[in-house]
Design a protein around this motif. Sequence first.
Motif, PDB file in Angstrom:
ATOM      1  N   LEU A  20       0.820  -1.224   0.000  1.00 45.81           N
ATOM      2  CA  LEU A  20       0.000   0.000   0.000  1.00 45.81           C
ATOM      3  C   LEU A  20       0.849   1.266   0.000  1.00 45.81           C
ATOM      4  O   LEU A  20       0.320   2.365   0.043  1.00 45.81           O
ATOM      5  N   GLY A  21       2.184   1.108  -0.001  1.00 43.59           N
ATOM      6  CA  GLY A  21       3.068   2.262  -0.032  1.00 43.59           C
ATOM      7  C   GLY A  21       3.288   2.912   1.317  1.00 43.59           C
ATOM      8  O   GLY A  21       3.769   4.039   1.398  1.00 43.59           O
ATOM      9  N   ARG A  22       2.938   2.208   2.396  1.00 38.47           N
ATOM     10  CA  ARG A  22       3.120   2.759   3.741  1.00 38.47           C
ATOM     11  C   ARG A  22       4.449   2.267   4.316  1.00 38.47           C
ATOM     12  O   ARG A  22       4.494   1.362   5.154  1.00 38.47           O
ATOM     13  N   ALA A  23       5.519   2.843   3.842  1.00 41.12           N
ATOM     14  CA  ALA A  23       6.856   2.373   4.222  1.00 41.12           C
ATOM     15  C   ALA A  23       7.108   2.445   5.725  1.00 41.12           C
ATOM     16  O   ALA A  23       7.633   1.491   6.303  1.00 41.12           O
ATOM     17  N   PRO A  24       6.755   3.551   6.426  1.00 40.66           N
ATOM     18  CA  PRO A  24       7.037   3.587   7.877  1.00 40.66           C
ATOM     19  C   PRO A  24       6.322   2.476   8.644  1.00 40.66           C
ATOM     20  O   PRO A  24       6.902   1.838   9.516  1.00 40.66           O
ATOM     21  N   ALA A  26       5.253  -0.404   7.404  1.00 39.59           N
ATOM     22  CA  ALA A  26       5.850  -1.678   7.009  1.00 39.59           C
ATOM     23  C   ALA A  26       7.163  -1.906   7.759  1.00 39.59           C
ATOM     24  O   ALA A  26       7.429  -3.020   8.238  1.00 39.59           O
ATOM     25  N   LEU A  27       7.972  -0.861   7.875  1.00 38.65           N
ATOM     26  CA  LEU A  27       9.233  -0.983   8.611  1.00 38.65           C
ATOM     27  C   LEU A  27       8.984  -1.361  10.066  1.00 38.65           C
ATOM     28  O   LEU A  27       9.676  -2.220  10.627  1.00 38.65           O
ATOM     29  N   ARG A  28       7.985  -0.734  10.682  1.00 37.81           N
ATOM     30  CA  ARG A  28       7.669  -1.043  12.080  1.00 37.81           C
ATOM     31  C   ARG A  28       7.306  -2.523  12.238  1.00 37.81           C
ATOM     32  O   ARG A  28       7.779  -3.209  13.141  1.00 37.81           O
ATOM     33  N   ASP A  29       6.458  -3.017  11.314  1.00 36.90           N
ATOM     34  CA  ASP A  29       6.032  -4.418  11.406  1.00 36.90           C
ATOM     35  C   ASP A  29       7.166  -5.394  11.089  1.00 36.90           C
ATOM     36  O   ASP A  29       7.288  -6.434  11.741  1.00 36.90           O
ATOM     37  N   PHE A  30       7.980  -5.065  10.094  1.00 37.14           N
ATOM     38  CA  PHE A  30       9.104  -5.945   9.770  1.00 37.14           C
ATOM     39  C   PHE A  30      10.076  -6.032  10.954  1.00 37.14           C
ATOM     40  O   PHE A  30      10.601  -7.109  11.260  1.00 37.14           O
ATOM     41  N   ARG A  31      10.323  -4.898  11.610  1.00 36.39           N
ATOM     42  CA  ARG A  31      11.228  -4.910  12.763  1.00 36.39           C
ATOM     43  C   ARG A  31      10.637  -5.734  13.915  1.00 36.39           C
ATOM     44  O   ARG A  31      11.351  -6.465  14.610  1.00 36.39           O
ATOM     45  N   ALA A  32       9.314  -5.582  14.119  1.00 36.24           N
ATOM     46  CA  ALA A  32       8.659  -6.381  15.164  1.00 36.24           C
ATOM     47  C   ALA A  32       8.744  -7.867  14.837  1.00 36.24           C
ATOM     48  O   ALA A  32       8.973  -8.702  15.727  1.00 36.24           O
ATOM     49  N   TYR A  33       8.605  -8.196  13.561  1.00 30.93           N
ATOM     50  CA  TYR A  33       8.690  -9.599  13.135  1.00 30.93           C
ATOM     51  C   TYR A  33      10.087 -10.155  13.404  1.00 30.93           C
ATOM     52  O   TYR A  33      10.238 -11.279  13.888  1.00 30.93           O
ATOM     53  N   VAL A  34      11.110  -9.366  13.095  1.00 29.48           N
ATOM     54  CA  VAL A  34      12.492  -9.808  13.321  1.00 29.48           C
ATOM     55  C   VAL A  34      12.717 -10.107  14.801  1.00 29.48           C
ATOM     56  O   VAL A  34      13.383 -11.077  15.166  1.00 29.48           O
ATOM     57  N   LEU A  54      13.645  -0.977   2.346  1.00 25.77           N
ATOM     58  CA  LEU A  54      12.559  -0.047   2.658  1.00 25.77           C
ATOM     59  C   LEU A  54      13.075   1.239   3.286  1.00 25.77           C
ATOM     60  O   LEU A  54      12.537   2.312   3.042  1.00 25.77           O
ATOM     61  N   GLU A  55      14.105   1.134   4.100  1.00 22.23           N
ATOM     62  CA  GLU A  55      14.704   2.341   4.675  1.00 22.23           C
ATOM     63  C   GLU A  55      15.260   3.233   3.574  1.00 22.23           C
ATOM     64  O   GLU A  55      15.179   4.461   3.638  1.00 22.23           O
ATOM     65  N   GLY A  56      15.831   2.587   2.533  1.00 21.87           N
ATOM     66  CA  GLY A  56      16.305   3.357   1.377  1.00 21.87           C
ATOM     67  C   GLY A  56      15.169   4.059   0.668  1.00 21.87           C
ATOM     68  O   GLY A  56      15.283   5.231   0.290  1.00 21.87           O
ATOM     69  N   ILE A  57      14.038   3.361   0.510  1.00 20.72           N
ATOM     70  CA  ILE A  57      12.879   3.974  -0.140  1.00 20.72           C
ATOM     71  C   ILE A  57      12.364   5.142   0.697  1.00 20.72           C
ATOM     72  O   ILE A  57      12.048   6.208   0.177  1.00 20.72           O
TER      73      ILE A  57
END
Length: 202
Positions: A20-24, A26-34, A54-57
Amino acid sequence: EIAPGWPEPVYNRAVVNELLGRAPQALRDFRAYVELVAEDESQVLRVSQRIGELEGIASVATPNPVGALALGLVPGMGHFYSSRPTTGSLTLASVIAVLGAAYSLREVTVVCLIDISGGGPCPDRDVVREEVRRPYMPIGIGLTAVVTIGAAIDAYRGAKAQRDALTAIIEPLDGVRLEAGLPKVSAGSVGVDLSLLRLRFQ
């Protein structure tokens, strides 16, 4: 909410946010997943790579094409917004030049008390009024509208090209997978093969 320690839904939400283009988010969820799958090295490595992408984007501010189009209705502003100041300056200068020329080219009709049919100027004391017409103003306004609309469309295309270029750079990275493992050394009759890291293209 019922099972906050269940990693798969967190990962799925991260993927949906990314699509959906919501990078922030998505980053929060990916970090929580890690954090939830910290014991699984392969998953941590794979998702950490995506976090880096994603951080680059998120760090690259790309202009919104629709915003560039809307701002472009003010001459040159769409180009300034999409980081093309030279084109914006040229657009603005063109509009100012056209309107300035149309305004300065005028016809003055002097209503005089005395007869000046011989072609001489009307003396100042005999001037009743001066009627000023600017016959080229409609043409100037029309040209300004054409230049402004054309520049707004160009700003839209430029902003869209910037976004597409970034997408073209980032998207192919999705097919690259980094595989970690112990370094391998194998000796053959011709030489030694040292394998430290493998990249797999899917």
